[in-house]
Design an enzyme around this catalytic site. Structure first.
Site, PDB file in Angstrom:
ATOM      1  N   TYR A  54      10.471  14.595  22.546  1.00 35.54           N
ATOM      2  CA  TYR A  54       9.058  14.365  22.195  1.00 35.54           C
ATOM      3  C   TYR A  54       8.905  13.959  20.732  1.00 35.54           C
ATOM      4  O   TYR A  54       7.976  13.218  20.392  1.00 35.54           O
ATOM      5  CB  TYR A  54       8.217  15.606  22.541  1.00 35.54           C
ATOM      6  CG  TYR A  54       8.088  15.757  24.046  1.00 35.54           C
ATOM      7  CD1 TYR A  54       7.158  15.007  24.760  1.00 35.54           C
ATOM      8  CD2 TYR A  54       8.938  16.595  24.753  1.00 35.54           C
ATOM      9  CE1 TYR A  54       7.069  15.105  26.141  1.00 35.54           C
ATOM     10  CE2 TYR A  54       8.850  16.706  26.138  1.00 35.54           C
ATOM     11  CZ  TYR A  54       7.922  15.959  26.824  1.00 35.54           C
ATOM     12  OH  TYR A  54       7.837  16.035  28.191  1.00 35.54           O
ATOM     13  N   ASP A  90      -0.884  10.187  24.652  1.00 37.70           N
ATOM     14  CA  ASP A  90      -1.097   9.493  23.373  1.00 37.70           C
ATOM     15  C   ASP A  90      -2.548   9.676  22.933  1.00 37.70           C
ATOM     16  O   ASP A  90      -3.393  10.164  23.688  1.00 37.70           O
ATOM     17  CB  ASP A  90      -0.716   8.008  23.495  1.00 37.70           C
ATOM     18  CG  ASP A  90      -1.614   7.233  24.465  1.00 37.70           C
ATOM     19  OD1 ASP A  90      -2.850   7.253  24.285  1.00 37.70           O
ATOM     20  OD2 ASP A  90      -1.071   6.588  25.386  1.00 37.70           O
ATOM     21  N   HIS A 105      -3.028  16.087  30.575  1.00 31.03           N
ATOM     22  CA  HIS A 105      -1.609  16.437  30.499  1.00 31.03           C
ATOM     23  C   HIS A 105      -1.141  16.757  29.083  1.00 31.03           C
ATOM     24  O   HIS A 105       0.045  16.673  28.782  1.00 31.03           O
ATOM     25  CB  HIS A 105      -0.754  15.307  31.109  1.00 31.03           C
ATOM     26  CG  HIS A 105      -0.994  15.138  32.575  1.00 31.03           C
ATOM     27  ND1 HIS A 105      -0.630  14.013  33.276  1.00 31.03           N
ATOM     28  CD2 HIS A 105      -1.570  15.977  33.478  1.00 31.03           C
ATOM     29  CE1 HIS A 105      -0.978  14.175  34.554  1.00 31.03           C
ATOM     30  NE2 HIS A 105      -1.549  15.337  34.691  1.00 31.03           N
ATOM     31  N   SER A 178      -0.841   5.004  38.780  1.00 30.45           N
ATOM     32  CA  SER A 178      -0.336   4.778  40.137  1.00 30.45           C
ATOM     33  C   SER A 178      -0.954   5.758  41.124  1.00 30.45           C
ATOM     34  O   SER A 178      -0.708   5.678  42.318  1.00 30.45           O
ATOM     35  CB  SER A 178       1.189   4.923  40.146  1.00 30.45           C
ATOM     36  OG  SER A 178       1.534   6.212  39.675  1.00 30.45           O
TER      37      SER A 178
END
Ligand code: NAD
Length: 240
Positions: A54, A90, A105, A178
């Site tokens: 990360y 982000d 998330h 998706s």
């Protein structure tokens, strides 16, 4: 009153910013199995490897910039009450100027306790001069500091808030996801039956059979420009 729009965005939203999607070739994700870097088991096995992964993504993020799609969404706040529910970790929506962003998330620029990741007292934003979580670094409760990311198998604390936003919206707009990762993908079912749903994606995405979805088959930047025109044609969305 401005019409209320709920947006659900995913990795494709940031693809034109050079911040790669999960399945992109050559991205950091490709060289690290998800089980290793995005599960509590992976963290327990090797916290330093996970932090390094990360740390690398965070360095990529500070060099990335919002794209035209992010910027257009921020400008839409003039005409609509917008809430962006993003699966992205982000901060490109915020850097483009969007003011209501729910990160389902987690957030890459933040770190938290590894005992209780959701405890707000120990969530910190990493400053530009201290971007890395260093080996052995501790959170306020004495546990190892970890990335503020919701990993696979962990609860998604903001899913209820997100479902309320979708169910209160006058339209739902889905961009660059998706719809494969649950529970986020299920949010589409929270939209009221009478509200229009728009989906922007250059590729085919499976959508619920019982809902008509207006599909804009394009990348996010051009797709949002097309969306703005399409929303103007929706009588139910004109400001009163
Ligand atoms: P995904 O990779 O499963 O799907 C990405 C979708 O974006 C695909 O349908 C693809 O066709 C579409 N897409 C690709 N380029 C696009 C473009 N230029 N414009 C619009 N759409 C485009 O991503 P997901 O559904 O968000 O799920 C992946 C998970 O990975 C999420 O949970 C997220 O937390 C995480 N992730 C986040 C980031 C980020 O923060 N930017 C990046 C990678 C992965």
């Amino acid at each position: 009153m401005k019409p209320k729009l709920a947006l659900l965005t995913g990795a494709g939203m940031s693809a034109e910013s050079g911040f790669s999607t999960f399945r992109d070739k050559g991205g950091l994700w490709e060289t690290h199995p998800v089980e290793q870097v995005a599960t509590p088991e992976g963290w327990r096995a090797d916290p330093e490897l996970v932090n390094n992964f990360y740390n690398g993504l965070r360095r990529q993020l500070v060099d990335a910039a919002p794209n035209a799609g992010h910027r257009l969404l921020a400008e839409m706040e003039r005409d609509y009450e917008m809430t962006i529910i993003t699966q992205n970790v982000d901060d490109l929506h915020e850097r483009a100027g969007s003011t209501h962003v729910i990160h389902l998330h987690g957030e890459l620029m933040k770190a938290c306790s590894s005992t209780d990741p959701a405890d707000p007292r120990h969530i910190v934003t990493l400053p530009l001069d201290h971007l890395d979580i260093r080996p052995g670094e501790r959170a306020g409760d004495g546990s190892l500091l970890r990335p503020f990311i919701v990993w696979f198998g962990e609860p998604v604390p903001l899913i209820g808030t997100a479902a309320e936003v979708v169910s209160a919206a006058d339209a739902l707009i889905v961009i660059g996801t998706s719809l494969a990762v649950y529970p986020a993908a299920g949010l589409i079912h929270a939209a009221r039956p009478d509200v229009p749903i728009f989906l922007i994606d250059p590729n085919e995405v499976g959508t619920p059979r019982d809902r008509h979805v207006h599909v804009i088959r394009d990348v996010a930047s051009r797709g949002v420009a097309t969306l703005i025109e399409a929303l103007r044609q929706q009588p139910s969305l004109h400001s009163s």
